[in-house]
Design a protein around this motif. Structure first.
Motif, PDB file in Angstrom:
ATOM      1  N   VAL A  13       0.761  -1.168   0.023  1.00 34.45           N
ATOM      2  CA  VAL A  13       0.028  -0.091  -0.014  1.00 34.45           C
ATOM      3  C   VAL A  13       0.974   1.268   0.039  1.00 34.45           C
ATOM      4  N   ALA A  14       1.950   1.150   1.022  1.00 35.22           N
ATOM      5  CA  ALA A  14       2.666   2.238   1.192  1.00 35.22           C
ATOM      6  C   ALA A  14       3.373   2.647  -0.154  1.00 35.22           C
ATOM      7  N   GLU A  15       3.836   1.580  -1.134  1.00 38.68           N
ATOM      8  CA  GLU A  15       4.614   2.046  -2.385  1.00 38.68           C
ATOM      9  C   GLU A  15       3.822   2.656  -3.221  1.00 38.68           C
ATOM     10  N   ASN A  16       2.487   2.996  -3.105  1.00 36.61           N
ATOM     11  CA  ASN A  16       1.729   3.560  -4.137  1.00 36.61           C
ATOM     12  C   ASN A  16       1.574   5.253  -3.783  1.00 36.61           C
ATOM     13  N   PHE A  17       2.229   5.514  -2.674  1.00 32.82           N
ATOM     14  CA  PHE A  17       1.935   6.854  -2.292  1.00 32.82           C
ATOM     15  C   PHE A  17       3.435   7.626  -2.003  1.00 32.82           C
ATOM     16  N   ASP A  18       3.603   8.866  -2.083  1.00 30.00           N
ATOM     17  CA  ASP A  18       4.625   9.634  -1.923  1.00 30.00           C
ATOM     18  C   ASP A  18       4.750  10.141  -0.490  1.00 30.00           C
ATOM     19  N   VAL A  19       4.425   9.472   0.509  1.00 24.14           N
ATOM     20  CA  VAL A  19       4.430   9.726   1.957  1.00 24.14           C
ATOM     21  C   VAL A  19       4.859   8.533   2.671  1.00 24.14           C
ATOM     22  N   SER A  20       5.593   8.990   3.888  1.00 22.12           N
ATOM     23  CA  SER A  20       6.242   7.786   4.666  1.00 22.12           C
ATOM     24  C   SER A  20       5.435   6.681   4.831  1.00 22.12           C
ATOM     25  N   ARG A  21       6.130   5.460   5.048  1.00 20.22           N
ATOM     26  CA  ARG A  21       5.207   4.318   5.820  1.00 20.22           C
ATOM     27  C   ARG A  21       4.568   4.647   6.999  1.00 20.22           C
ATOM     28  N   PRO A  22       5.231   5.222   7.891  1.00 16.04           N
ATOM     29  CA  PRO A  22       4.528   5.469   9.146  1.00 16.04           C
ATOM     30  C   PRO A  22       3.254   6.453   8.872  1.00 16.04           C
ATOM     31  N   ALA A  23       3.117   7.224   7.946  1.00 14.30           N
ATOM     32  CA  ALA A  23       1.965   8.325   7.627  1.00 14.30           C
ATOM     33  C   ALA A  23       0.901   7.206   7.121  1.00 14.30           C
ATOM     34  N   ILE A  24       1.137   6.198   6.201  1.00 16.77           N
ATOM     35  CA  ILE A  24       0.376   5.074   5.602  1.00 16.77           C
ATOM     36  C   ILE A  24      -0.213   4.381   6.670  1.00 16.77           C
ATOM     37  N   SER A  25       0.543   3.873   7.812  1.00 19.81           N
ATOM     38  CA  SER A  25       0.289   3.217   8.975  1.00 19.81           C
ATOM     39  C   SER A  25      -0.716   3.707   9.571  1.00 19.81           C
ATOM     40  N   LYS A  26      -0.571   5.103   9.648  1.00 25.08           N
ATOM     41  CA  LYS A  26      -1.503   5.996  10.651  1.00 25.08           C
ATOM     42  C   LYS A  26      -2.998   6.126   9.815  1.00 25.08           C
ATOM     43  N   HIS A  27      -3.201   6.243   8.452  1.00 28.94           N
ATOM     44  CA  HIS A  27      -4.136   6.198   7.714  1.00 28.94           C
ATOM     45  C   HIS A  27      -4.881   4.771   7.736  1.00 28.94           C
ATOM     46  N   ILE A  28      -4.337   3.679   7.832  1.00 28.34           N
ATOM     47  CA  ILE A  28      -4.774   2.438   8.025  1.00 28.34           C
ATOM     48  C   ILE A  28      -5.313   2.293   9.471  1.00 28.34           C
ATOM     49  N   LYS A  29      -4.648   2.715  10.341  1.00 28.04           N
ATOM     50  CA  LYS A  29      -5.097   2.690  11.731  1.00 28.04           C
ATOM     51  C   LYS A  29      -6.418   3.202  11.618  1.00 28.04           C
ATOM     52  N   ILE A  30      -6.688   4.653  11.262  1.00 23.89           N
ATOM     53  CA  ILE A  30      -7.812   5.197  11.112  1.00 23.89           C
ATOM     54  C   ILE A  30      -8.946   4.404  10.359  1.00 23.89           C
ATOM     55  N   LEU A  31      -8.616   3.754   9.431  1.00 23.53           N
ATOM     56  CA  LEU A  31      -9.611   3.118   8.445  1.00 23.53           C
ATOM     57  C   LEU A  31      -9.924   1.782   9.368  1.00 23.53           C
ATOM     58  N   THR A  32      -8.923   1.176  10.085  1.00 28.79           N
ATOM     59  CA  THR A  32      -9.441   0.198  11.019  1.00 28.79           C
ATOM     60  C   THR A  32     -10.391   0.557  11.974  1.00 28.79           C
ATOM     61  N   GLU A  33      -9.950   1.699  12.933  1.00 34.39           N
ATOM     62  CA  GLU A  33     -10.898   2.157  13.767  1.00 34.39           C
ATOM     63  C   GLU A  33     -12.292   2.337  13.093  1.00 34.39           C
ATOM     64  N   CYS A  34     -12.469   2.751  12.088  1.00 39.71           N
ATOM     65  CA  CYS A  34     -13.684   2.868  11.407  1.00 39.71           C
ATOM     66  C   CYS A  34     -14.444   1.950  11.068  1.00 39.71           C
ATOM     67  N   GLY A  35     -13.875   0.790  10.867  1.00 35.09           N
ATOM     68  CA  GLY A  35     -14.459  -0.491  10.553  1.00 35.09           C
ATOM     69  C   GLY A  35     -14.442  -0.959   9.228  1.00 35.09           C
ATOM     70  N   LEU A  36     -13.434   0.029   8.260  1.00 34.34           N
ATOM     71  CA  LEU A  36     -13.474  -0.147   6.951  1.00 34.34           C
ATOM     72  C   LEU A  36     -12.418  -1.147   6.485  1.00 34.34           C
ATOM     73  N   VAL A  37     -11.334  -1.227   7.413  1.00 39.45           N
ATOM     74  CA  VAL A  37     -10.354  -2.242   6.893  1.00 39.45           C
ATOM     75  C   VAL A  37     -10.003  -3.130   8.319  1.00 39.45           C
ATOM     76  N   VAL A  38      -9.693  -4.513   7.857  1.00 38.14           N
ATOM     77  CA  VAL A  38      -9.399  -5.292   8.828  1.00 38.14           C
ATOM     78  C   VAL A  38      -7.844  -5.664   8.274  1.00 38.14           C
ATOM     79  N   ILE A  39      -7.107  -6.113   9.484  1.00 39.93           N
ATOM     80  CA  ILE A  39      -5.624  -6.437   9.293  1.00 39.93           C
ATOM     81  C   ILE A  39      -5.590  -7.785   9.839  1.00 39.93           C
ATOM     82  N   ARG A  40      -5.323  -8.674   8.598  1.00 38.55           N
ATOM     83  CA  ARG A  40      -4.944  -9.996   8.849  1.00 38.55           C
ATOM     84  C   ARG A  40      -3.206 -10.472   8.950  1.00 38.55           C
TER      85      ARG A  40
END
Length: 112
Positions: free
Chosen positions: A31-58
């Protein structure tokens, strides 16, 4: 803190992440490879998506894969639908009014 789905879709990066993983489960690095932001920034976005119930991490071995859970987007769809109905009613009334005005104008023009 539990976030709602509207917070998830408020950010364009998160919308892109949702679109990407809706079609294919991806690990966080992919996922992070597709963006011009840091991996931690992408992780933060994914965390928000997880908190919203739109993403599950397996967890699969050492990899963490993101899976989309798009059912929550129905909340957005339902909310938008009420306004679509409202505006369609208003625009239909405007169309009728304009058609009536045009008919009166045409009628007056023919009398002359």
């Amino acid at each position: 803190m539990r976030r709602d789905v509207f917070q998830a879709i408020a950010d364009p990066t998160r919308r892109q992440i949702i679109n990407m993983i809706a079609h294919k489960h991806l690990n966080i690095d992919a996922v992070a490879e597709n963006f011009d932001v840091s991996r931690p920034a992408i992780s933060k976005h994914i965390k928000i998506l997880t908190e919203c119930g739109l993403v599950v991490i397996r967890q699969q071995g050492r990899e963490r894969f993101c899976e989309a859970r798009l059912e929550k987007l129905n909340e957005v769809s339902d909310w938008v639908e009420q306004y679509r109905k409202f505006w369609n009613t208003r625009l239909d009334a405007l169309e009728s009014y304009l058609t009536e005005l045009q008919a009166k104008k045409t009628k007056r023009t023919r009398k002359k």
